[in-house]
Write an enzyme that holds these catalytic residues in place. Structure first.
Site, PDB file in Angstrom:
ATOM      1  N   THR A 211       0.843  -1.182   0.000  1.00  0.00           N
ATOM      2  CA  THR A 211       0.000   0.000   0.000  1.00  0.00           C
ATOM      3  C   THR A 211       0.884   1.240   0.000  1.00  0.00           C
ATOM      4  O   THR A 211       1.019   1.934   0.976  1.00  0.00           O
ATOM      5  CB  THR A 211      -0.915   0.001   1.206  1.00  0.00           C
ATOM      6  OG1 THR A 211      -0.102  -0.227   2.362  1.00  0.00           O
ATOM      7  CG2 THR A 211      -1.930  -1.122   1.146  1.00  0.00           C
TER       8      THR A 211
ATOM      9  N   GLU B 104       6.823  -2.163   8.333  1.00  0.00           N
ATOM     10  CA  GLU B 104       6.029  -2.566   9.501  1.00  0.00           C
ATOM     11  C   GLU B 104       6.885  -3.360  10.490  1.00  0.00           C
ATOM     12  O   GLU B 104       7.450  -4.391  10.152  1.00  0.00           O
ATOM     13  CB  GLU B 104       4.821  -3.381   9.053  1.00  0.00           C
ATOM     14  CG  GLU B 104       3.770  -2.513   8.390  1.00  0.00           C
ATOM     15  CD  GLU B 104       2.602  -3.289   7.827  1.00  0.00           C
ATOM     16  OE1 GLU B 104       1.559  -2.667   7.597  1.00  0.00           O
ATOM     17  OE2 GLU B 104       2.746  -4.507   7.616  1.00  0.00           O
TER      18      GLU B 104
END
Length: 402
Positions: free
Chosen positions: A189, A275
């Site tokens: 994303t 992340e």
């Protein structure tokens, strides 16, 4: 800021280029933080874009690609986080078109001058009542709020402003992006936006963007997954007043250098903010048969889960790097490969140098790790960026929708 050298390029505090405005608002797509916004140019701007190669390309991504390809011109881009508007069928296309139309009406410009970008959860319909209310709340200002409004699992905004002289006119390039997981761009994303007040034709801008993305955003990886919503978009409105740039322009190399600096910085920001990541990893390959193979090997190393886990654990296991090289199809001198980690050579002529693992392991605890590899198969080079693989990555993605 005053530039004394014609070819000087300076990174400065965040500011929009001349002729650009922005705003953000909390539309209720996410809790307690802005989740919608737009960028607006006072005049139609030359525009270019690159897009995800994922077969399930999201509705806003498709619409933006179609819009830019019409005439490589935009005046605004509206965006939201919290919902990707992906895999929603015909309704997703209708909703993306409505976002475009609502923004055009509010800004009093043509729909064909408005791009749309969305990021967030896949497969959930956009709450159009919230989208419509959000657009009605947007205004024009010099706010930088949009740089936060597009974030999902990112830990911080990713921005850069660069200034240079083109035709003795001060030119500004400002970029921002978001991306933390599902990052393995082949134009994750991941969304990137660059604005500039330089004058340059849209087709020329497209060529420059496509080339530079291959050297920057396409050379980062976090987890090997390519999203449905990736795009990088550029708008150049010409308000700076320079003569339109072409490849034969005297200052074209300066602009290209400034442009690449912006994209490289943003790409590294995404890689370092993967992340759960605790370390930015850079891999530099030399001695490659050609540039493409150098790039491929660098990305294979930085994308290897074994290498990423090794770096997280500060384990000086150079064998992980060798296996990553060996599983590519690149030309390699099997008996002549060298590997260094943070400047310490661990492998020469494909065998261990005997350097103490403890020294290398200590350096692997740094926030940035640099791996240098010589394939001894040519004179080409390649570079890629990524991050380590931590327990937190699994934790974040095990409960992404929670």
């Amino acid at each position: 800021m005053q530039m004394t050298s014609k070819d000087s390029i300076n990174i400065t505090a965040f500011t929009w280029p001349a002729g650009f405005d922005s705003d953000s608002t909390h539309a209720g797509l996410k809790e307690e933080q802005d989740d919608m916004g737009w960028i607006y140019s006072e005049v139609p701007a030359s525009a270019a874009g690159v897009y995800t190669t994922n077969q399930f390309q999201a509705a806003p991504t498709k619409l933006t690609k179609q819009t830019i390809n019409l005439k490589h011109q935009l005046q605004a881009v509206v965006m939201n986080s919290g919902n990707a508007n992906s895999c929603n069928g015909a309704q997703g296309q209708t909703d993306a078109l409505k976002m475009q139309a609502l923004s055009a009406d509010k800004l009093k410009i043509g729909k064909d001058l408005v791009a749309v970008a969305s990021t967030g959860v896949i497969g959930e319909p956009l709450p159009m009542d919230k989208i419509e209310a959000g657009i009605s709340q947007l205004h024009l200002s010099q706010s930088a709020g949009i740089t936060k409004a597009i974030l999902t699992t990112d830990t911080h905004p990713k921005t850069i402003t660069v200034k240079c002289l083109i035709d003795n006119q001060p030119v500004t390039l400002t970029g921002f992006c978001k991306g933390s997981g599902m990052i393995h761009p082949n134009m994750a994303t991941m969304l990137g936006f660059v604005t500039t007040d330089a004058a340059i034709d849209g087709q020329q801008l497209q060529s420059m963007l496509s080339t530079t993305v291959d050297e920057t955003f396409n050379q980062i990886t976090v987890d090997g997954d390519t999203s449905t919503n990736d795009m990088v978009m550029v708008m150049a409105n010409g308000v700076a007043g320079n003569e339109p740039l072409t490849e034969s322009s005297e200052d074209y190399p300066t602009f290209v250098k400034a442009f690449k600096l912006v994209l490289t910085h943003l790409a590294q920001e995404i890689a370092g903010d993967g992340e759960g990541a605790s370390k930015l990893v850079e891999v530099n390959v030399t001695g490659a048969f050609n540039h493409l193979e150098g790039q491929q090997v660098a990305k294979a190393i930085v994308g290897s889960n074994l290498v990423k886990a090794m770096i997280f654990g500060a384990d000086a296991n150079w064998g992980r790097v060798m296996q990553a090289i060996g599983q590519t199809t690149a030309h390699v001198d099997i008996d002549g490969v060298s590997v260094s980690i943070n400047g310490m050579q661990m492998v020469a002529n494909s065998i261990a140098t005997g350097i103490e693992d403890a020294k290398v392991s200590a350096s692997l605890k740094n926030s940035k790790v640099v791996i240098d590899v010589d394939l001894n198969a040519g004179s080409a080079e390649g570079t890629a960026w990524g991050c380590d693989l931590t327990y937190k990555y699994v934790q974040i993605n095990a409960s992404y929708r929670s």
